[in-house]
Design a protein around this motif. Sequence first.
Motif, PDB file in Angstrom:
ATOM      1  N   ARG A 114       0.794  -1.107  -0.221  1.00 31.33           N
ATOM      2  CA  ARG A 114      -0.089  -0.046  -0.092  1.00 31.33           C
ATOM      3  C   ARG A 114       0.763   1.261   0.327  1.00 31.33           C
ATOM      4  O   ARG A 114       1.896   1.255   0.418  1.00 31.33           O
ATOM      5  CB  ARG A 114      -0.722  -0.090   1.266  1.00 31.33           C
ATOM      6  N   VAL A 115       0.393   2.202  -0.589  1.00 28.69           N
ATOM      7  CA  VAL A 115       1.109   3.539  -0.603  1.00 28.69           C
ATOM      8  C   VAL A 115       0.966   4.213   0.619  1.00 28.69           C
ATOM      9  O   VAL A 115      -0.387   4.460   1.146  1.00 28.69           O
ATOM     10  CB  VAL A 115       0.793   4.531  -1.841  1.00 28.69           C
ATOM     11  N   GLU A 116       2.030   4.528   1.299  1.00 30.52           N
ATOM     12  CA  GLU A 116       1.827   5.571   2.759  1.00 30.52           C
ATOM     13  C   GLU A 116       2.929   6.322   2.718  1.00 30.52           C
ATOM     14  O   GLU A 116       4.387   6.385   2.381  1.00 30.52           O
ATOM     15  CB  GLU A 116       2.228   4.424   3.696  1.00 30.52           C
ATOM     16  N   ASN A 117       2.423   7.675   2.556  1.00 30.13           N
ATOM     17  CA  ASN A 117       3.321   9.153   2.676  1.00 30.13           C
ATOM     18  C   ASN A 117       4.384   8.772   1.601  1.00 30.13           C
ATOM     19  O   ASN A 117       5.573   9.050   1.311  1.00 30.13           O
ATOM     20  CB  ASN A 117       4.273   9.265   3.806  1.00 30.13           C
ATOM     21  N   GLN A 118       3.743   8.629   0.020  1.00 27.46           N
ATOM     22  CA  GLN A 118       4.438   8.533  -1.204  1.00 27.46           C
ATOM     23  C   GLN A 118       5.460   7.325  -1.203  1.00 27.46           C
ATOM     24  O   GLN A 118       6.333   7.310  -2.045  1.00 27.46           O
ATOM     25  CB  GLN A 118       5.042   9.663  -1.632  1.00 27.46           C
ATOM     26  N   ASN A 119       5.526   6.535  -0.101  1.00 23.75           N
ATOM     27  CA  ASN A 119       6.165   5.072  -0.198  1.00 23.75           C
ATOM     28  C   ASN A 119       5.511   3.963  -0.220  1.00 23.75           C
ATOM     29  O   ASN A 119       4.266   3.806   0.329  1.00 23.75           O
ATOM     30  CB  ASN A 119       7.046   5.349   1.020  1.00 23.75           C
ATOM     31  N   TYR A 120       5.806   2.955  -0.730  1.00 25.09           N
ATOM     32  CA  TYR A 120       5.157   1.636  -0.400  1.00 25.09           C
ATOM     33  C   TYR A 120       5.331   0.992   0.752  1.00 25.09           C
ATOM     34  O   TYR A 120       6.640   0.864   1.037  1.00 25.09           O
ATOM     35  CB  TYR A 120       5.544   0.792  -1.693  1.00 25.09           C
ATOM     36  N   LYS A 121       4.768   0.469   1.381  1.00 29.05           N
ATOM     37  CA  LYS A 121       4.826  -0.305   2.538  1.00 29.05           C
ATOM     38  C   LYS A 121       3.915  -1.689   2.201  1.00 29.05           C
ATOM     39  O   LYS A 121       2.982  -1.968   1.989  1.00 29.05           O
ATOM     40  CB  LYS A 121       4.083   0.419   3.541  1.00 29.05           C
ATOM     41  N   LYS A 122       4.876  -2.768   2.968  1.00 27.72           N
ATOM     42  CA  LYS A 122       4.436  -3.926   2.662  1.00 27.72           C
ATOM     43  C   LYS A 122       3.061  -4.329   3.665  1.00 27.72           C
ATOM     44  O   LYS A 122       3.476  -3.891   5.127  1.00 27.72           O
ATOM     45  CB  LYS A 122       5.555  -5.001   2.515  1.00 27.72           C
ATOM     46  N   ASN A 123       2.356  -5.236   3.342  1.00 30.24           N
ATOM     47  CA  ASN A 123       1.504  -5.474   4.259  1.00 30.24           C
ATOM     48  C   ASN A 123       1.782  -6.800   5.022  1.00 30.24           C
ATOM     49  O   ASN A 123       1.950  -7.915   4.436  1.00 30.24           O
ATOM     50  CB  ASN A 123       0.136  -5.665   3.637  1.00 30.24           C
ATOM     51  N   PRO A 124       2.070  -6.801   6.061  1.00 32.21           N
ATOM     52  CA  PRO A 124       2.633  -8.148   6.826  1.00 32.21           C
ATOM     53  C   PRO A 124       1.732  -9.309   7.376  1.00 32.21           C
ATOM     54  O   PRO A 124       2.077  -9.895   8.189  1.00 32.21           O
ATOM     55  CB  PRO A 124       3.505  -7.381   8.139  1.00 32.21           C
ATOM     56  N   VAL A 125       0.565  -9.200   6.815  1.00 26.26           N
ATOM     57  CA  VAL A 125      -0.490 -10.016   7.153  1.00 26.26           C
ATOM     58  C   VAL A 125       0.052 -11.484   6.864  1.00 26.26           C
ATOM     59  O   VAL A 125       0.108 -11.581   5.818  1.00 26.26           O
ATOM     60  CB  VAL A 125      -1.894  -9.782   6.684  1.00 26.26           C
ATOM     61  N   HIS A 126      -0.227 -12.183   7.808  1.00 29.64           N
ATOM     62  CA  HIS A 126      -0.033 -13.594   7.378  1.00 29.64           C
ATOM     63  C   HIS A 126      -1.219 -14.214   6.787  1.00 29.64           C
ATOM     64  O   HIS A 126      -2.572 -14.124   7.135  1.00 29.64           O
ATOM     65  CB  HIS A 126       0.058 -14.533   8.913  1.00 29.64           C
ATOM     66  N   VAL A 127      -0.993 -14.980   5.848  1.00 33.23           N
ATOM     67  CA  VAL A 127      -2.181 -15.548   4.581  1.00 33.23           C
ATOM     68  C   VAL A 127      -1.946 -17.249   4.911  1.00 33.23           C
ATOM     69  O   VAL A 127      -0.928 -17.858   4.968  1.00 33.23           O
ATOM     70  CB  VAL A 127      -1.852 -15.200   3.286  1.00 33.23           C
ATOM     71  N   THR A 128      -3.236 -17.313   5.329  1.00 31.16           N
ATOM     72  CA  THR A 128      -3.495 -18.939   5.158  1.00 31.16           C
ATOM     73  C   THR A 128      -4.136 -19.326   3.925  1.00 31.16           C
ATOM     74  O   THR A 128      -5.056 -18.787   3.647  1.00 31.16           O
ATOM     75  CB  THR A 128      -4.687 -19.226   6.464  1.00 31.16           C
ATOM     76  N   VAL A 129      -3.340 -20.198   3.513  1.00 34.34           N
ATOM     77  CA  VAL A 129      -3.895 -20.655   1.897  1.00 34.34           C
ATOM     78  C   VAL A 129      -4.414 -21.989   1.863  1.00 34.34           C
ATOM     79  O   VAL A 129      -3.808 -22.893   2.398  1.00 34.34           O
ATOM     80  CB  VAL A 129      -2.496 -20.634   0.937  1.00 34.34           C
ATOM     81  N   PRO A 130      -5.755 -22.057   1.576  1.00 35.02           N
ATOM     82  CA  PRO A 130      -6.415 -23.447   1.386  1.00 35.02           C
ATOM     83  C   PRO A 130      -5.771 -24.162   0.249  1.00 35.02           C
ATOM     84  O   PRO A 130      -5.510 -23.636  -0.904  1.00 35.02           O
ATOM     85  CB  PRO A 130      -7.754 -23.078   0.877  1.00 35.02           C
ATOM     86  N   PHE A 131      -5.645 -25.482   0.332  1.00 39.63           N
ATOM     87  CA  PHE A 131      -5.278 -26.396  -0.790  1.00 39.63           C
ATOM     88  C   PHE A 131      -6.220 -26.561  -1.754  1.00 39.63           C
ATOM     89  O   PHE A 131      -6.002 -26.818  -2.990  1.00 39.63           O
ATOM     90  CB  PHE A 131      -4.843 -27.774  -0.185  1.00 39.63           C
ATOM     91  N   SER A 132      -7.547 -26.528  -1.430  1.00 35.84           N
ATOM     92  CA  SER A 132      -8.403 -26.323  -2.495  1.00 35.84           C
ATOM     93  C   SER A 132      -9.679 -25.388  -2.278  1.00 35.84           C
ATOM     94  O   SER A 132      -9.766 -24.742  -1.265  1.00 35.84           O
ATOM     95  CB  SER A 132      -9.158 -27.953  -2.549  1.00 35.84           C
ATOM     96  N   LEU A 133     -10.142 -25.218  -3.431  1.00 36.63           N
ATOM     97  CA  LEU A 133     -11.370 -23.942  -3.439  1.00 36.63           C
ATOM     98  C   LEU A 133     -12.472 -24.818  -3.999  1.00 36.63           C
ATOM     99  O   LEU A 133     -12.409 -25.419  -5.030  1.00 36.63           O
ATOM    100  CB  LEU A 133     -10.902 -22.767  -4.125  1.00 36.63           C
ATOM    101  N   ILE A 134     -13.821 -24.377  -3.642  1.00 34.83           N
ATOM    102  CA  ILE A 134     -14.893 -24.876  -4.037  1.00 34.83           C
ATOM    103  C   ILE A 134     -15.688 -23.892  -4.404  1.00 34.83           C
ATOM    104  O   ILE A 134     -16.194 -23.126  -3.697  1.00 34.83           O
ATOM    105  CB  ILE A 134     -15.444 -26.056  -3.286  1.00 34.83           C
ATOM    106  N   PHE A 135     -16.369 -23.810  -5.796  1.00 34.60           N
ATOM    107  CA  PHE A 135     -17.260 -22.767  -5.864  1.00 34.60           C
ATOM    108  C   PHE A 135     -18.314 -23.511  -6.698  1.00 34.60           C
ATOM    109  O   PHE A 135     -18.443 -24.330  -6.801  1.00 34.60           O
ATOM    110  CB  PHE A 135     -16.843 -21.858  -7.256  1.00 34.60           C
ATOM    111  N   LYS A 136     -19.541 -22.708  -6.435  1.00 40.00           N
ATOM    112  CA  LYS A 136     -20.962 -23.048  -7.096  1.00 40.00           C
ATOM    113  C   LYS A 136     -21.269 -22.376  -8.238  1.00 40.00           C
ATOM    114  O   LYS A 136     -21.186 -21.330  -8.206  1.00 40.00           O
ATOM    115  CB  LYS A 136     -22.005 -23.273  -6.009  1.00 40.00           C
ATOM    116  N   ASN A 137     -21.593 -23.131  -9.233  1.00 39.86           N
ATOM    117  CA  ASN A 137     -21.901 -22.533 -10.614  1.00 39.86           C
ATOM    118  C   ASN A 137     -23.489 -22.099 -10.634  1.00 39.86           C
ATOM    119  O   ASN A 137     -24.036 -22.576  -9.900  1.00 39.86           O
ATOM    120  CB  ASN A 137     -21.308 -23.004 -11.990  1.00 39.86           C
ATOM    121  N   TYR A 138     -23.912 -21.323 -11.511  1.00 41.36           N
ATOM    122  CA  TYR A 138     -25.234 -21.072 -11.923  1.00 41.36           C
ATOM    123  C   TYR A 138     -26.369 -22.283 -12.005  1.00 41.36           C
ATOM    124  O   TYR A 138     -27.341 -22.247 -11.633  1.00 41.36           O
ATOM    125  CB  TYR A 138     -25.480 -20.008 -12.993  1.00 41.36           C
TER     126      TYR A 138
END
Length: 109
Positions: free
Chosen positions: A22-46
């Motif tokens: 994100r831009v903060e005071n005209q500088n880029y700052k990294k978002n240090p949020v830990h991300v939990t990544v699922p091994f699978s994703l399931i969507f339902k179509n129309y």
Amino acid sequence: IKRKPKVTRWPRLLFIHLNRYRVENQNYKKNPVHVTVPFSLIFKNYNNEYINYNLVSMINHNGSSPFSGHYTSTLILPNQQFIEIDDEEAHLNREPSPMSIYLLLYSQE
């Protein structure tokens, strides 16, 4: 009027880009949020059918700016083992830092 998006044709490969800066005071700052990544994703179509995706790869970025740092790739094997590709080296079972995950690649079953 309530609108509901409808995907009529799902992609074979699904890329998910995580906005880590994100831009903060005209500088880029990294978002240090830990991300939990699922091994699978399931969507339902129309048609109420399920669309399944499996994680196959991740791109990781280590650095404080989107303009500098080091990129690595992590391959995910079907048995959920990790292979980290770092320049000319490959390391088995080296899971990326949750703070470095930048791009996710899922493949449709």
